[in-house]
Structures are given as C-alpha cells and as structure tokens.
Scaffold this motif. Structure first.
Motif, PDB file in Angstrom:
ATOM      1  N   GLY A  39       0.740  -1.238   0.000  1.00 43.26           N
ATOM      2  CA  GLY A  39       0.000   0.000   0.000  1.00 43.26           C
ATOM      3  C   GLY A  39       0.771   1.291   0.000  1.00 43.26           C
ATOM      4  N   LEU A  40       1.937   1.321   0.606  1.00 41.22           N
ATOM      5  CA  LEU A  40       2.627   2.595   0.768  1.00 41.22           C
ATOM      6  C   LEU A  40       2.932   3.222  -0.589  1.00 41.22           C
ATOM      7  CD1 LEU A  40       3.543   4.323   3.126  1.00 41.22           C
ATOM      8  CD2 LEU A  40       5.811   3.376   2.849  1.00 41.22           C
ATOM      9  N   GLY A  41       2.634   4.494  -0.702  1.00 38.01           N
ATOM     10  CA  GLY A  41       2.861   5.212  -1.942  1.00 38.01           C
ATOM     11  C   GLY A  41       1.656   5.207  -2.867  1.00 38.01           C
ATOM     12  N   LYS A  42       0.636   4.440  -2.496  1.00 38.46           N
ATOM     13  CA  LYS A  42      -0.583   4.393  -3.308  1.00 38.46           C
ATOM     14  C   LYS A  42      -1.635   5.300  -2.678  1.00 38.46           C
ATOM     15  CE  LYS A  42       0.395  -0.147  -5.082  1.00 38.46           C
ATOM     16  NZ  LYS A  42       0.008  -1.523  -5.185  1.00 38.46           N
ATOM     17  N   GLU A  43      -2.734   5.446  -3.358  1.00 34.23           N
ATOM     18  CA  GLU A  43      -3.822   6.278  -2.858  1.00 34.23           C
ATOM     19  C   GLU A  43      -4.393   5.685  -1.570  1.00 34.23           C
ATOM     20  OE1 GLU A  43      -4.787   9.243  -4.101  1.00 34.23           O
ATOM     21  OE2 GLU A  43      -3.095   9.040  -5.464  1.00 34.23           O
ATOM     22  N   LEU A  44      -4.993   6.528  -0.743  1.00 35.62           N
ATOM     23  CA  LEU A  44      -5.502   6.125   0.560  1.00 35.62           C
ATOM     24  C   LEU A  44      -6.431   4.904   0.505  1.00 35.62           C
ATOM     25  CD1 LEU A  44      -5.429   6.713   3.569  1.00 35.62           C
ATOM     26  CD2 LEU A  44      -7.294   8.332   3.240  1.00 35.62           C
ATOM     27  N   PRO A  45      -7.399   4.839  -0.402  1.00 37.34           N
ATOM     28  CA  PRO A  45      -8.258   3.645  -0.428  1.00 37.34           C
ATOM     29  C   PRO A  45      -7.466   2.347  -0.661  1.00 37.34           C
ATOM     30  CG  PRO A  45      -9.247   5.383  -1.720  1.00 37.34           C
ATOM     31  CD  PRO A  45      -7.864   5.851  -1.351  1.00 37.34           C
ATOM     32  N   GLU A  46      -6.445   2.415  -1.475  1.00 40.57           N
ATOM     33  CA  GLU A  46      -5.615   1.225  -1.705  1.00 40.57           C
ATOM     34  C   GLU A  46      -4.794   0.870  -0.471  1.00 40.57           C
ATOM     35  OE1 GLU A  46      -3.763   0.670  -5.710  1.00 40.57           O
ATOM     36  OE2 GLU A  46      -4.401   2.770  -5.922  1.00 40.57           O
ATOM     37  N   ARG A  47      -4.283   1.883   0.214  1.00 40.31           N
ATOM     38  CA  ARG A  47      -3.512   1.626   1.437  1.00 40.31           C
ATOM     39  C   ARG A  47      -4.387   0.977   2.491  1.00 40.31           C
ATOM     40  NH1 ARG A  47      -1.530   7.115   0.794  1.00 40.31           N
ATOM     41  NH2 ARG A  47      -2.520   7.698   2.736  1.00 40.31           N
ATOM     42  N   LYS A  48      -5.636   1.435   2.600  1.00 35.71           N
ATOM     43  CA  LYS A  48      -6.549   0.873   3.598  1.00 35.71           C
ATOM     44  C   LYS A  48      -6.889  -0.584   3.300  1.00 35.71           C
ATOM     45  CE  LYS A  48      -8.746   5.127   5.097  1.00 35.71           C
ATOM     46  NZ  LYS A  48     -10.012   5.863   5.223  1.00 35.71           N
ATOM     47  N   ASN A  49      -6.717  -1.001   2.069  1.00 34.41           N
ATOM     48  CA  ASN A  49      -7.024  -2.378   1.678  1.00 34.41           C
ATOM     49  C   ASN A  49      -5.774  -3.206   1.434  1.00 34.41           C
ATOM     50  OD1 ASN A  49      -9.897  -2.186   1.708  1.00 34.41           O
ATOM     51  ND2 ASN A  49      -9.768  -0.957  -0.146  1.00 34.41           N
ATOM     52  N   ALA A  50      -4.678  -2.828   2.025  1.00 32.01           N
ATOM     53  CA  ALA A  50      -3.424  -3.569   1.841  1.00 32.01           C
ATOM     54  C   ALA A  50      -3.618  -5.022   2.296  1.00 32.01           C
ATOM     55  CB  ALA A  50      -2.298  -2.914   2.630  1.00 32.01           C
ATOM     56  N   GLU A  51      -3.306  -5.912   1.415  1.00 33.50           N
ATOM     57  CA  GLU A  51      -3.501  -7.331   1.681  1.00 33.50           C
ATOM     58  C   GLU A  51      -2.618  -7.802   2.836  1.00 33.50           C
ATOM     59  OE1 GLU A  51      -3.025 -11.583  -0.637  1.00 33.50           O
ATOM     60  OE2 GLU A  51      -3.144  -9.737  -1.801  1.00 33.50           O
ATOM     61  N   GLY A  52      -3.214  -8.556   3.749  1.00 33.17           N
ATOM     62  CA  GLY A  52      -2.476  -9.116   4.872  1.00 33.17           C
ATOM     63  C   GLY A  52      -2.465  -8.246   6.117  1.00 33.17           C
ATOM     64  N   VAL A  53      -2.972  -7.021   6.017  1.00 33.68           N
ATOM     65  CA  VAL A  53      -2.981  -6.118   7.167  1.00 33.68           C
ATOM     66  C   VAL A  53      -4.306  -6.283   7.913  1.00 33.68           C
ATOM     67  CG1 VAL A  53      -2.881  -3.724   7.921  1.00 33.68           C
ATOM     68  CG2 VAL A  53      -1.471  -4.485   6.010  1.00 33.68           C
ATOM     69  N   ASP A  54      -4.221  -6.599   9.189  1.00 26.77           N
ATOM     70  CA  ASP A  54      -5.402  -6.782  10.034  1.00 26.77           C
ATOM     71  C   ASP A  54      -5.578  -5.528  10.886  1.00 26.77           C
ATOM     72  OD1 ASP A  54      -7.321  -7.482  11.906  1.00 26.77           O
ATOM     73  OD2 ASP A  54      -6.434  -9.443  12.349  1.00 26.77           O
ATOM     74  N   TRP A  55      -6.434  -4.627  10.441  1.00 29.94           N
ATOM     75  CA  TRP A  55      -6.607  -3.337  11.109  1.00 29.94           C
ATOM     76  C   TRP A  55      -7.132  -3.510  12.526  1.00 29.94           C
ATOM     77  CZ3 TRP A  55      -3.814   0.089   9.023  1.00 29.94           C
ATOM     78  CH2 TRP A  55      -3.619   0.121   7.641  1.00 29.94           C
ATOM     79  N   ALA A  56      -8.011  -4.478  12.751  1.00 29.55           N
ATOM     80  CA  ALA A  56      -8.532  -4.703  14.108  1.00 29.55           C
ATOM     81  C   ALA A  56      -7.405  -5.112  15.053  1.00 29.55           C
ATOM     82  CB  ALA A  56      -9.629  -5.762  14.078  1.00 29.55           C
ATOM     83  N   ASP A  57      -6.501  -5.963  14.581  1.00 30.34           N
ATOM     84  CA  ASP A  57      -5.378  -6.389  15.415  1.00 30.34           C
ATOM     85  C   ASP A  57      -4.438  -5.212  15.675  1.00 30.34           C
ATOM     86  OD1 ASP A  57      -3.825  -8.216  16.905  1.00 30.34           O
ATOM     87  OD2 ASP A  57      -2.560  -8.648  15.170  1.00 30.34           O
ATOM     88  N   ILE A  58      -4.183  -4.406  14.660  1.00 32.31           N
ATOM     89  CA  ILE A  58      -3.316  -3.239  14.838  1.00 32.31           C
ATOM     90  C   ILE A  58      -3.914  -2.289  15.869  1.00 32.31           C
ATOM     91  CG2 ILE A  58      -2.443  -1.143  13.715  1.00 32.31           C
ATOM     92  CD1 ILE A  58      -1.961  -2.843  11.218  1.00 32.31           C
ATOM     93  N   ARG A  59      -5.208  -2.045  15.770  1.00 35.26           N
ATOM     94  CA  ARG A  59      -5.866  -1.163  16.746  1.00 35.26           C
ATOM     95  C   ARG A  59      -5.776  -1.750  18.158  1.00 35.26           C
ATOM     96  NH1 ARG A  59      -9.369  -0.349  12.161  1.00 35.26           N
ATOM     97  NH2 ARG A  59      -9.293   1.858  11.597  1.00 35.26           N
ATOM     98  N   ALA A  60      -5.983  -3.057  18.265  1.00 34.43           N
ATOM     99  CA  ALA A  60      -5.910  -3.716  19.580  1.00 34.43           C
ATOM    100  C   ALA A  60      -4.499  -3.625  20.159  1.00 34.43           C
ATOM    101  CB  ALA A  60      -6.346  -5.175  19.460  1.00 34.43           C
TER     102      ALA A  60
END
Length: 98
Positions: A39-60
């Motif tokens: 995702g890095l360097g891409k538009e925000l919507p693409e960064r938010k959908n980076a494959e393999g990134v678990d946003w819930a786990d990161i927030r926790a």
C-alpha cells in the motif's frame, strides 16, 4: 552425529514458529511488510485495503500498549487512518510511514 547437530536447530525453529501467536512487536513488523509492499505510496483507499494487514489487530495492539514498543503499528495506523481513536493514548510523535 554432525547431521543431528545441524538438524536440531532447524527443528527447534519450526517448533517455535508454531508455538502460538506472535508477540505484538513481531506482528507489527509483519503488518509493516505487508503494508509497505502493498500500500505505501498508493492512494488512501488502496492503502486501507493492503492485503495481509489486520486493522482490528493493529488497533488492539496500539490500544493495549501505546508505548514506543508498538510504534510500527502506530505509523501504519496513522498513515491509513489519521487521527484514529486507537492513537489517542499515544504519547509523543508518531513516526511517519516512509
């Protein structure tokens, strides 16, 4: 006998990998690799959908430990979701995702 000495460390490494969840710092490093490569360097919507990134786990992780031990997760979360509620308890500057 020499083969046994060479095989033993490899076997122990495999067992330790299957020993359960990774510690938060290791998961953050893993997520950074996924985020940076996808995702890095891409538009925000693409960064938010980076494959393999678990946003819930990161927030926790960041919520449970807002110290500099989790700064890798902090910079990922801040880059994709600036001002996220999970970042509210972080003291000091959050490093930029570069």
């Amino acid at each position: 006998m020499k083969a046994l000495y060479l095989a033993l460390p490899a076997a122990l490494a495999l067992v330790s990998c299957k020993g359960g969840d990774l510690p938060p710092e290791n998961r953050c490093a893993m997520y950074w690799d996924y985020y940076y490569n996808t995702g890095l360097g891409k538009e925000l919507p693409e960064r938010k959908n980076a494959e393999g990134v678990d946003w819930a786990d990161i927030r926790a992780i960041v919520t449970a430990d807002p110290s500099n031990k989790t700064e890798v997760c902090q910079k990922i979360l801040n880059d994709a979701f600036p001002g996220d509620a999970a970042l509210a308890q972080v003291k000091g500057p959050i490093p930029a995702a570069q």
